[in-house]
Design a protein around this motif. Sequence first.
Motif, PDB file in Angstrom:
ATOM      1  N   ASP A   6       0.763  -1.057  -0.070  1.00  0.00           N
ATOM      2  CA  ASP A   6       0.232   0.150  -0.276  1.00  0.00           C
ATOM      3  C   ASP A   6       0.812   0.953   0.189  1.00  0.00           C
ATOM      4  O   ASP A   6       1.775   1.382   0.217  1.00  0.00           O
ATOM      5  N   VAL A   7       0.328   2.044  -0.676  1.00  0.00           N
ATOM      6  CA  VAL A   7       1.030   3.730  -1.071  1.00  0.00           C
ATOM      7  C   VAL A   7       0.196   4.346  -0.719  1.00  0.00           C
ATOM      8  O   VAL A   7      -0.953   4.461  -0.578  1.00  0.00           O
ATOM      9  N   THR A   8       1.301   4.861   1.354  1.00  0.00           N
ATOM     10  CA  THR A   8       0.234   5.556   1.791  1.00  0.00           C
ATOM     11  C   THR A   8       0.612   7.305   1.838  1.00  0.00           C
ATOM     12  O   THR A   8       1.285   7.356   1.257  1.00  0.00           O
ATOM     13  N   LEU A  12       5.043   3.868   2.822  1.00  0.00           N
ATOM     14  CA  LEU A  12       4.535   2.261   1.847  1.00  0.00           C
ATOM     15  C   LEU A  12       4.421   1.485   3.022  1.00  0.00           C
ATOM     16  O   LEU A  12       5.731   1.544   3.798  1.00  0.00           O
ATOM     17  N   PHE A  33       8.784   7.926   3.108  1.00  0.00           N
ATOM     18  CA  PHE A  33       9.567   8.343   1.681  1.00  0.00           C
ATOM     19  C   PHE A  33      10.488   8.230   1.583  1.00  0.00           C
ATOM     20  O   PHE A  33      11.578   8.505   0.851  1.00  0.00           O
ATOM     21  N   SER A 110       1.831  -1.978  -9.286  1.00  0.00           N
ATOM     22  CA  SER A 110       2.364  -1.240  -8.001  1.00  0.00           C
ATOM     23  C   SER A 110       3.361  -0.156  -8.013  1.00  0.00           C
ATOM     24  O   SER A 110       3.629   0.757  -7.375  1.00  0.00           O
ATOM     25  N   ARG A 113       2.517   3.462  -9.280  1.00  0.00           N
ATOM     26  CA  ARG A 113       2.023   3.643  -8.643  1.00  0.00           C
ATOM     27  C   ARG A 113       2.558   4.927  -6.957  1.00  0.00           C
ATOM     28  O   ARG A 113       2.495   6.015  -6.675  1.00  0.00           O
ATOM     29  N   LEU A 114       4.177   3.356  -6.865  1.00  0.00           N
ATOM     30  CA  LEU A 114       4.953   4.010  -5.935  1.00  0.00           C
ATOM     31  C   LEU A 114       5.934   5.416  -5.961  1.00  0.00           C
ATOM     32  O   LEU A 114       6.377   6.013  -5.515  1.00  0.00           O
ATOM     33  N   ALA A 117       3.937   8.427  -6.284  1.00  0.00           N
ATOM     34  CA  ALA A 117       3.294   9.159  -5.471  1.00  0.00           C
ATOM     35  C   ALA A 117       5.187   9.531  -4.542  1.00  0.00           C
ATOM     36  O   ALA A 117       5.431  10.199  -3.705  1.00  0.00           O
TER      37      ALA A 117
END
Length: 148
Positions: A6-8, A12, A33, A110, A113-114, A117
Amino acid sequence: MATVLDVTTTGLRVRFTGSDRLAACCAGLDVPFERIVGSRVMTRDDAVASSPRLPCPGSWWPGTLRAGSWGVGERRQLWSVRRGAYVVVVYLSGRPFHRVVVDVADPYQSHRRLEAALLHSKKTSPRRALRDRLPPRLDDGVDPTGRR
């Protein structure tokens, strides 16, 4: 898949569930991050070839499972990979791990998305070197008490 990536808003989150949690001897990892250097998608064979051979603690079954901590010191890595042909590899700075390797349902999505972010976090928050967060050493000419 028993691994959740999950990327918050702050970093991560890697979570192991079910049998992967037992095999990895770990519930997961939260990485801000500031510690993430980058990520990429690799073939499983390339990722295994560039990793330590010593599980500590970890589980493996040739061609089927590789989970847990691998290597010691600066080369230590966290793995949760089953039979997937492609894996997401996240490179980190600092300890306890320098690399996280996970098998997820869609590794390319994934990864994108990472990276998006991570780029956004670099644009919106100031970066400081990890060296700035350490107290001064006695041999660098600066007195830690502030006196000369």
